[in-house]
Enzyme design. Structure first.
Site, PDB file in Angstrom:
ATOM      1  N   PHE A   1       0.830  -1.210   0.000  1.00  8.22           N
ATOM      2  CA  PHE A   1       0.000   0.000   0.000  1.00  8.22           C
ATOM      3  C   PHE A   1       0.859   1.252   0.000  1.00  8.22           C
ATOM      4  O   PHE A   1       0.522   2.259   0.610  1.00  8.22           O
ATOM      5  CB  PHE A   1      -1.000  -0.042   1.159  1.00  8.22           C
ATOM      6  CG  PHE A   1      -1.672  -1.375   1.281  1.00  8.22           C
ATOM      7  CD1 PHE A   1      -2.548  -1.802   0.300  1.00  8.22           C
ATOM      8  CD2 PHE A   1      -1.372  -2.240   2.321  1.00  8.22           C
ATOM      9  CE1 PHE A   1      -3.131  -3.058   0.360  1.00  8.22           C
ATOM     10  CE2 PHE A   1      -1.945  -3.508   2.387  1.00  8.22           C
ATOM     11  CZ  PHE A   1      -2.829  -3.905   1.401  1.00  8.22           C
TER      12      PHE A   1
ATOM     13  N   GLY B   1       1.265  -0.123 -12.510  1.00 10.64           N
ATOM     14  CA  GLY B   1       1.909  -1.393 -12.823  1.00 10.64           C
ATOM     15  C   GLY B   1       1.457  -1.992 -14.143  1.00 10.64           C
ATOM     16  O   GLY B   1       2.276  -2.272 -15.025  1.00 10.64           O
TER      17      GLY B   1
ATOM     18  N   PRO C   1     -11.753  -8.590 -14.968  1.00 13.59           N
ATOM     19  CA  PRO C   1     -12.832  -8.118 -14.092  1.00 13.59           C
ATOM     20  C   PRO C   1     -12.784  -8.743 -12.698  1.00 13.59           C
ATOM     21  O   PRO C   1     -13.230  -8.134 -11.720  1.00 13.59           O
ATOM     22  CB  PRO C   1     -14.109  -8.518 -14.830  1.00 13.59           C
ATOM     23  CG  PRO C   1     -13.699  -9.447 -15.915  1.00 13.59           C
ATOM     24  CD  PRO C   1     -12.252  -9.198 -16.201  1.00 13.59           C
TER      25      PRO C   1
ATOM     26  N   GLN D   1      -9.724  -5.410  -6.407  1.00 14.82           N
ATOM     27  CA  GLN D   1      -8.936  -4.208  -6.100  1.00 14.82           C
ATOM     28  C   GLN D   1      -9.831  -3.033  -5.729  1.00 14.82           C
ATOM     29  O   GLN D   1      -9.530  -2.279  -4.810  1.00 14.82           O
ATOM     30  CB  GLN D   1      -8.077  -3.830  -7.304  1.00 14.82           C
ATOM     31  CG  GLN D   1      -6.891  -4.724  -7.471  1.00 14.82           C
ATOM     32  CD  GLN D   1      -5.631  -3.878  -7.599  1.00 14.82           C
ATOM     33  OE1 GLN D   1      -5.141  -3.329  -6.623  1.00 14.82           O
ATOM     34  NE2 GLN D   1      -5.132  -3.755  -8.796  1.00 14.82           N
TER      35      GLN D   1
ATOM     36  N   GLU E   1      -5.642   2.311  -6.764  1.00 12.99           N
ATOM     37  CA  GLU E   1      -5.795   3.348  -5.759  1.00 12.99           C
ATOM     38  C   GLU E   1      -7.129   4.073  -5.791  1.00 12.99           C
ATOM     39  O   GLU E   1      -7.604   4.579  -4.779  1.00 12.99           O
ATOM     40  CB  GLU E   1      -4.629   4.344  -5.880  1.00 12.99           C
ATOM     41  CG  GLU E   1      -3.374   3.710  -5.305  1.00 12.99           C
ATOM     42  CD  GLU E   1      -2.087   4.323  -5.794  1.00 12.99           C
ATOM     43  OE1 GLU E   1      -1.503   5.098  -5.038  1.00 12.99           O
ATOM     44  OE2 GLU E   1      -1.656   4.011  -6.919  1.00 12.99           O
TER      45      GLU E   1
END
Lengths: 704, 333, 171
Positions: free
Chosen positions: A234, A503, A588, A594, A661
């Site tokens: 994180f 990423g 998906p 996430q 995020e």
């Protein structure tokens, strides 16, 4: 090629799922080593000053203890201004909890006991650890984040604001927040002559390799960093942290492999955290809710060594049309642990403030909060004037409102009840930039018909390994199971950090490029692969240089329903719903996880998380998982996640924006806005703990 | 963690004998708090006497219609016992509101009562704490004390006792059975824990080597209803900000029997005797409950950041008692 | 080395016997001596659940148990739940529901879920079980699973999927 369903966009299960559920996935301290020694760090118990003496006699009395390292005898490191890796080099103490010594022993038990037995004496100096809005040390940093200006000003904010029909002038506060990945920062270090191998828990094996090479004065190819599996980060594992440096120092000293896992209660002082913020927001609007003037002024703290500014006013430069605007960052140096990245640095606390203020503005204008946002939708990015590569906030808000049943709610404040609970709902927008960073990759076709993709990516639980396989297989036009993905080692082609939600774009792009080229070469040679195979290397430096100027951001809308117990002030979230526009969703299944994960952490920020600076002792008081409350299973309701199919040709060959995020951005505001809707109480300082709400509730509801 | 010897005697007399002669020794039950404190360096026994397998694992009805719970019974076992759930539901509720399933599976009844404060200063050997190091000072009074005591504290210590179980037992007038070299004795649960005064290092009245063998509950008060409620930051797996255990028997609209105990307000489960006395024979109304609880909480001396506990405790208690007084309004037997 | 004690216990069906430092926890015995690195150390203080194993069938935090006190017990770790080819139903369900991200808390979550399902079948209540619930197995509703699994923290925030996975197996 046979026609198959496209692999990109398929809900492929994580490739490493089986290892993770059977316990065979290896993390930094899970690798078997011979003659293992264990290291245990000793934190400073003063805030500021200097070490005057270190007495390790008692510690060394135990024959199991191999060494006690301190600034007096630890291997010298090359100089750096990085506070996280400059360990045991000087007697100077910059904050409480800074490492002053390291005990190394043949057993974990002996190492811990030795660490306890080391006596350190200090010369103390007065300290200053408390952030205040008018702290005398506040200054304007040269830049914030990566190369962003500290201040931006457009038009004439002061006059426009002064003349605005509706004015909101409010201050929001967010506390220090700690990343607390479930795997504490850990490393196993082994030397073979002047060659160093580390199994390290980090988000960037290439970056840690570079850092270690610099610190120990080695050529980069003499340093091997393995991070095959990483127990969360994180942001806090985005660059080298103390454990890997300490383990390498200890291993060199005792000539054995050394394992070091940080004790949980040392994390708050040594691996970074989200700095507390004080954010003043002023909005001037007309009666119809059109924003004319918008200011977001941030005050935060950094440490005396290094500089990190939580750039929370930055998202305000992107979100809403505001012809007259001001965004500023001021920071002060305190004798505190160094803050650093934590999931959506800047955007996360900044959007709590902005999106709460939008809620206040909606109420002041008598407008629905969704409608208010629609009215302030910009056509170009307000700060840069650049067109958006794509922006579908409006669609997210509308789709979210529809799915949530937003327009069926009773919009009146503090009127809905269910049993003894007060019920309320809130909305907030989300945003996060779509970054790409330079990376390299290789694609290899073996003579046996198999393929291998190599990139020093870090899969910290995002599903990177899996999505890279999907990208590769699709670009190659081959089945997924014929592609082997190798990530998690600095021996692979260098790649960027698993951070900034970059990423997939940064690693997937060179993977895509290498695989596309490999496919062309294979076709060229009629698929006659020589014995040694065919390897294609790719990097994306050129493509990045050639990119057109666009404002590239993901957007989203989050909706929350809460219940507040008027007896106790306890708030629980009943529903969370998020709709995101983040380019093409490549997997998906892992994407949904996430988004949900980010929203869950956002729930923690809203209701649970926050550390208290102990003024006298200069440390964050809540240093364990019993006092720093991350959400538990019982705190988390059903979380409904959807996305808009977004075609954006200006991103990368996959058409993807990052998703790691944005899920945490806006959640806290949606929940705080829901608490206000439920109770009429506007809490502008997080977290919304029962004690904070209770007193205000009593006033609001006329309760005893 | 300092080195220690380990003994696992097979009977209580041997356990007591082992400890009596060793001033640095400690009993080991489930270990969920003691091992935690040993790792922190807060506890440093040189001998551990493992009492977790002593034959104190029975939950049995007493001749008088009460219940005797062996000290080595695991928290989860006790919470699940049908007899407990039916006759003393607040014992089960209090247990299940605390810790996690894993901890409850290991923690013993005796150990639960003897667990130590979670005050952050107590747990940090790098800072002063009168409870841990007598005479070193109490930084909590000026420092971080949101979770700490508002009742019965002293200038030397503002720690709270963290047990949920003890709060329920206090409201049920439980007895604690002990054994030591001097023989067995019993005392009311409410007299087990001490207020800090000028000896905050002494959590309880136990003498060195004294061992809890059982907890005994008197027969349930006929027709009384009871409830345990706990307020906390996290929805589960969190210590109380405040909690209340209450037993109420109403006859003809009047309070005929009442027991109120608060958790997380003091260094011991806080029996609200002032409130109980005020309520006896009074109408069972929200107003009466509020007035009585106010009388109890008039003794509160909050610090800078824990004043919220006064209204929180009041509202918890009034809400629980009001629910209990309304026969069909969600209160419990 | 100071105080040592010989300890014999059964780990995943195999006898494990060793002279151990009294300070060694069950967690460190498993990780450092039995080389079962599937069990994880997240906090080492009973505050996260990553070290959850089954002790004589009950789920416990192995970080707070002293190995020396475990003499004669039976321990099951994540490695003992399946033979390596056929997954345990909970392992399968965790994969199917994507009930993890980084995976660090996962072995503890799965061992905890094994314990939770057994406890519910045995009729053990939780904090959310109805007070007047009849004797017999407790149905693992969503609130029941959330409460019963709250001793296992997951910072990636996979709870939503963990609850689905556990519910599927509990049915």
């Amino acid at each position: 090629m046979t026609t198959t369903k496209p692999l990109l966009g398929a809900p492929t299960a994580r490739l490493e799922a089986r290892e993770k559920v059977t316990g065979t996935a290896r993390y930094a301290t899970d690798y078997p080593t011979d003659r293992t020694a264990y290291a245990w760090p000793v934190p400073a118990t003063v805030v500021r000053g200097e070490i005057t003496a270190i007495d390790a006699t008692a510690a060394l009395a135990d024959p199991a203890v191999l060494a006690v390292l301190s600034h007096q005898n630890a291997p010298r490191l090359r100089e750096t201004d990085d506070p996280f890796v400059t360990v045991l080099q000087s007697p100077r103490i910059n904050h409480r909890g800074q490492y002053v010594a390291l005990a190394v022993a043949t057993s974990l038990e002996a190492a811990r006991a030795a660490a306890e037995a080391i006596r350190v004496t200090y010369r103390c100096e007065p300290h200053d650890v408390v952030l205040t809005p008018d702290h005398p040390g506040l200054y304007k940093p040269d830049e914030v984040g990566v190369g962003m200006p500290a201040d931006r000003e457009h038009g004439d904010f002061d006059t426009t604001y002064a003349n605005a029909r509706v004015r909101i002038d409010v201050v929001y506060e967010t506390p220090a927040l700690h990343n607390h990945p479930m795997e504490p920062h850990s490393a196993t270090a082994l030397w073979d002559g002047d060659e160093l191998t580390v199994y390290d828990s980090n988000q960037d094996s290439s970056g840690v390799q570079q850092a270690l090479a610099r610190l120990f004065g080695l050529a980069a190819d003499k340093v091997h960093v393995v991070n095959e599996h990483v127990g969360g980060g994180f942001g806090s594992k985005g660059s080298a942290r103390a454990p890997v440096v300490l383990a390498a120092m200890a291993a060199r000293t005792v000539r054995r492999p050394v394992k070091l896992a940080l004790p949980r209660n040392q994390l708050a002082a040594t691996i970074g955290y989200r700095a507390p913020t004080i954010q003043r927001i002023r909005v001037g609007a007309d009666a119809e809710g059109h924003i004319h003037a918008l200011a977001h002024e941030l005050v935060t703290q950094t440490a005396t060594v290094g500089e990190f500014v939580e750039f929370a006013a930055v998202p305000t430069r992107t979100m809403y049309h505001a012809p007259h605007s001001r965004t500023t960052h001021r920071v002060t140096r305190l004798d505190v642990p160094a803050p650093s990245w934590m999931r959506a640095p800047g955007e996360c606390p900044g959007m709590f403030a902005l999106e709460s203020a939008m809620d206040e503005l909606a109420l002041a204008c008598g407008l629905d909060p969704v409608e208010l946002r629609l009215r302030n939708e910009p056509t170009v990015e307000p700060d840069t004037g650049l067109p958006y590569s794509s922006r579908h906030l409006v669609e997210c808000l509308r789709e979210g409102a529809r799915r949530f049943g937003w327009h069926d709610r009773d919009a009146r404040i503090a009127t809905s009840r269910e049993g003894r609970f007060l019920i309320g709902s809130g909305v907030a927008a989300s945003t996060y930039p779509a970054f790409v960073m330079p990376s390299h990759a290789e694609a290899h076709a073996a003579a046996d018909g198999g393929y291998e993709v190599r990139v020093s990516a870090s899969d910290i639980g995002t599903g990177a390994r899996t999505v890279l396989a999907q990208i590769a297989a699709e670009a190659l036009g081959v089945p997924l199971d014929s592609v082997r993905v190798r990530v998690g080692s600095s021996d692979l082609p260098p790649a960027s950090v698993a951070g900034g939600s970059s990423g997939t774009a940064s690693w997937g792009w060179p993977v895509h490029k290498a695989c596309t080229e490999l496919r062309r070469r294979l076709a060229e040679c009629g698929h006659a692969v020589p014995e040694q195979g065919i390897t294609v290397a790719a990097d994306i430096a050129e493509e990045l240089d050639d990119r057109e100027d666009f404002a590239r951001h993901a957007f989203g809308a989050q909706f929350a329903e809460v219940q507040v117990d008027p007896v106790t002030g306890e708030t629980r979230v009943r529903r969370l719903l998020g709709v995101f526009a983040a380019g093409r969703i490549l997997n998906p299944r892992t994407a949904r996880s996430q988004f949900i994960g980010g929203m869950t952490m956002g729930l923690g920020m809203a209701l649970l998380e926050g550390s208290t600076m102990d003024r006298e002792f200069g440390d964050y008081a809540e240093r364990d998982l019993a006092s720093y409350h991350v959400p538990a299973c019982a705190d988390v309701p059903e979380i409904d996640v959807h996305w808009i199919d977004e075609e954006d040709p200006h991103l990368n060959p996959m058409g993807s924006k990052g998703i790691g995020e944005i899920g945490i951005v806006g959640t806290a505001a949606a929940i705080a806005n829901a608490v206000h809707h439920a109770t009429g109480v506007r809490l502008r300082a997080l977290p919304i703990h029962p004690d904070a709400l209770l007193t205000r509730l009593a006033d609001q509801l006329g309760l005893a | 963690m300092k080195e220690f010897r380990y003994e696992r005697p097979t009977d209580a007399d041997s356990a007591v004998a082992l400890l009596t002669d060793a001033p640095g020794a400690a009993y080991l039950g489930g270990g969920t708090n003691l091992v935690d404190l040993m790792k922190l360096g807060v506890a440093a026994p040189d001998l551990l006497v493992d009492v977790s397998r002593l034959p104190f694992e029975e939950v049995e009805e007493t001749d008088g219609g009460g219940l005797r719970v062996g000290a080595a019974v695991r928290n989860s076992t006790l919470a699940a016992r049908r007899m407990v759930r039916e006759r003393y539901p607040i014992v089960s509720e209090a247990l299940l509101s605390g810790a996690s399933a894993q901890l409850r599976n290991a923690a013993t009844v005796g150990g639960n009562l003897l667990q130590r404060t979670r005050c952050l200063y107590f747990q940090d050997v790098g800072k002063p704490c009168n409870k841990r190091r007598p005479g070193s000072g109490c930084p909590a009074r000026e420092g971080v004390h949101r979770d700490l005591a508002i009742l019965g504290a002293s200038e030397h210590c503002v720690a709270t006792h963290p047990s949920d179980l003890a709060v329920a037992l206090a409201a049920l007038d439980a007895m604690v059975h002990l054994v030591s070299a001097a023989g067995p004795r019993s005392l009311p649960l409410t007299e087990l824990h001490r207020l800090p005064g000028d000896e905050p290092h002494r959590d309880t009245v136990l003498r060195h080597g004294e061992l809890i063998t059982a907890v005994e509950l008197p027969p349930p008060v006929p027709e009384a209803r009871s409830a345990y409620r706990k307020a906390r930051d996290r929805a589960s797996y969190a210590f109380a900000l405040a909690s209340v255990a209450a037993v109420l028997q109403v006859r003809g609209g009047m309070v005929h029997h009442v027991r109120i105990a608060f958790g997380a307000l003091a260094a011991r489960p806080w029996r609200a005797r002032t409130a109980e006395e005020a309520l006896l024979g009074q109408p069972a109304t929200e107003e009466a409950f509020g007035e009585a609880v106010d009388r109890e909480l008039a003794a509160a001396r909050p610090l800078r950041d824990n004043g919220y506990k006064v209204p929180l405790a009041r509202r918890l208690a009034v809400s629980v008692l009001t629910d209990l007084a309304a026969p069909d309004a969600g209160g419990q037997r | 080395m100071g105080a040592m004690t010989a300890v014999t216990l059964n780990v995943n069906g195999e006898r494990f016997s060793r002279e151990l430092d009294n300070r060694t926890t069950l967690l460190d015995l498993l990780r450092e001596h039995a080389h079962l690195s599937g069990v994880k150390k997240g906090c080492d203080h009973g505050q996260c659940g990553a070290c959850t194993v089954l002790l004589d069938g009950r789920r416990v935090n192995s970080c707070l148990l002293l190995a020396v006190a475990m003499d004669g017990t039976e321990i099951t770790t994540i490695e003992g739940l399946s033979d390596g080819t056929t997954l345990h139903p909970l392992q399968r369900a965790f994969v199917d529901h994507d009930a993890f991200q980084c995976g660090f808390c996962t072995p503890g979550q799965i061992c905890s879920a094994v314990g939770a399902i057994a406890e519910a079948r045995a009729g053990w209540p939780s904090a959310v079980t109805a007070h007047d619930a009849p004797p017999g197995p407790v149905e693992l509703t969503v609130p029941e699973v959330r409460e019963r699994m709250s001793g296992n923290l997951c910072r990636c925030g996979a709870y939503v999927n963990i609850v689905s996975a556990v519910r599927e197996v509990a049915r």
